[in-house]
Design an enzyme around this catalytic site. Structure first.
Site, short mmCIF file in Angstrom:
data_model
loop_
_atom_site.label_atom_id
_atom_site.label_comp_id
_atom_site.label_asym_id
_atom_site.label_seq_id
_atom_site.Cartn_x
_atom_site.Cartn_y
_atom_site.Cartn_z
N GLY A 243 0.80 -1.01 -0.37
CA GLY A 243 0.07 -0.03 0.12
C GLY A 243 0.91 1.07 0.07
N HIS A 244 0.28 2.42 -0.38
CA HIS A 244 0.93 3.55 -0.55
C HIS A 244 1.88 4.35 1.15
CE1 HIS A 244 -2.88 5.48 0.95
NE2 HIS A 244 -2.87 4.88 1.56
#
Length: 350
Positions: A243-244
């Site tokens: 994920g970011h």
């Protein structure tokens, strides 16, 4: 192509017991190796297979070598870590048989005049290289790849066909990225306004270090404001989601289908078994090892092996266990009440 055992030992180290002029054409498992191949024993539990092996020579550690000469007539190469030696020798044989890619840009590729492609690089058919992108020396960009504006892939990297690298993402030296991987897609960032989701622009990058390998169909999201960072030597298997704004420490390895939610920070030299999951905004220190299928719901501040799942059971048994778990709270209260009664009765009797 055959290689003398003596040459392999000179190149990769080890103690040779046998003729240095014995030639081998490759490396294979104990059960499959032919009389012109080299094999290895990295698991002591497989010692029984040695007597049946037809391999010309065997890579073993000194401890496992003891007693094997009575049942195996081939040569031995004694090393500290047979599995590592196998990996290095296998790489060498693979390099001998590899067909080097043609340098230059395929006529069917689309390369911006404002991109920089090293003359020694190879750009495959239908690849797209956008403006300001930089492709390093001896790097291979496979057919159908997309390298976005301002993105960079450093020297001696191999980008397999149909990989997408979004704008301004960076990949270091000697990377291997397998087909279908997506580097730099938007992170999953939305704000909720009375039930409606408002998109948060993802303006960070993905920064990938040296000697990183990324498996097929793995996705690494760009950061929302800061960058997503994958440090040197990280190994990611197929179908992984990062994920970011995650930060993955150097030489950490993740098996297939691992998921790491946004802003998790993972230390160096960690391992994650297949389908392990990590919730967002957690910190995991160096040298943590997560078992397959485990769900990490809290930060881990001490190195070690961690496991978080119920053992497999028959469905009826699992349902009974689940029923007990649901009633643990009321059972705890009853036990506390019983403890109070016992304590009162004990005080009265004394």
């Amino acid at each position: 192509m055959s290689i003398r055992l003596g040459e392999l030992v000179d190149r990769f180290g080890g103690q040779l017991i046998g003729s240095p002029d014995l030639c081998v054409t490759g490396i294979a498992p104990l059960s499959d190796a032919g009389s012109d191949q080299l094999s290895f024993l990295s698991n002591s539990k497989l010692r029984g297979q040695v007597a049946l092996s037809k391999a010309a020579a065997l890579i073993v550690c000194a401890q496992d070598h003891t007693g094997l000469a009575d049942s195996y007539s081939g040569a031995f190469v004694l090393v500290d870590n047979p599995y590592v030696q196998f990996a290095r020798v296998a790489q060498y044989f693979a390099s001998l048989h590899a067909i080097p890619p043609e340098t230059g840009i395929h006529p069917g590729a689309s390369v911006s005049p404002y991109a920089h492609v090293d003359p020694t690089a190879s750009i495959g058919s239908h690849a797209t290289i956008e403006a300001e992108a930089v492709i390093g020396a001896h790097t291979v960009i496979g057919a159908g790849c997309f390298i976005g504006r301002g993105a960079s892939v450093d020297a001696h990297s191999l980008i397999h066909p149909n990989v997408t690298i979004y704008d301004y993402c960076s990949i270091g030296l000697r990377a291997i990225v397998h087909s279908g991987a997506v580097i730099g897609a938007d992170g999953f960032g939305f704000a909720n306004e009375r039930g409606n989701w408002i998109k948060i622009p993802q303006t960070g990058r993905v920064l990938i270090g040296n000697d990183v390998e990324i498996g097929a169909n793995t996705s690494i999201d760009r950061g929302a404001l800061a960058d997503t960072v994958i440090e040197d030597g990280v190994k990611l298997d197929n179908q992984i989601q990062i994920g970011h704004n995650c930060h993955i420490g150097a030489h950490t390895a993740m098996a297939g289908c691992v998921g790491v939610a946004g802003s998790a920070r993972i230390g160096k030299h960690c391992t994650f078994g297949g389908a392990a999951m990590v919730l967002g905004h957690l910190n995991i220190v160096d040298n943590v090892h997560i078992s397959s299928g485990s769900l990490v719901t809290r930060s881990i501040l001490e190195p070690g092996q961690y496991t978080g799942f119920y053992p497999l059971a028959k469905n009826a048994d699992w349902e009974k266990t689940a029923s007990i778990v649901r009633n643990l709270s009321s059972m705890r209260e009853k036990i506390r009440q019983l403890e109070k009664i016992i304590k009162t009765l004990t005080e009265k009797s004394s």
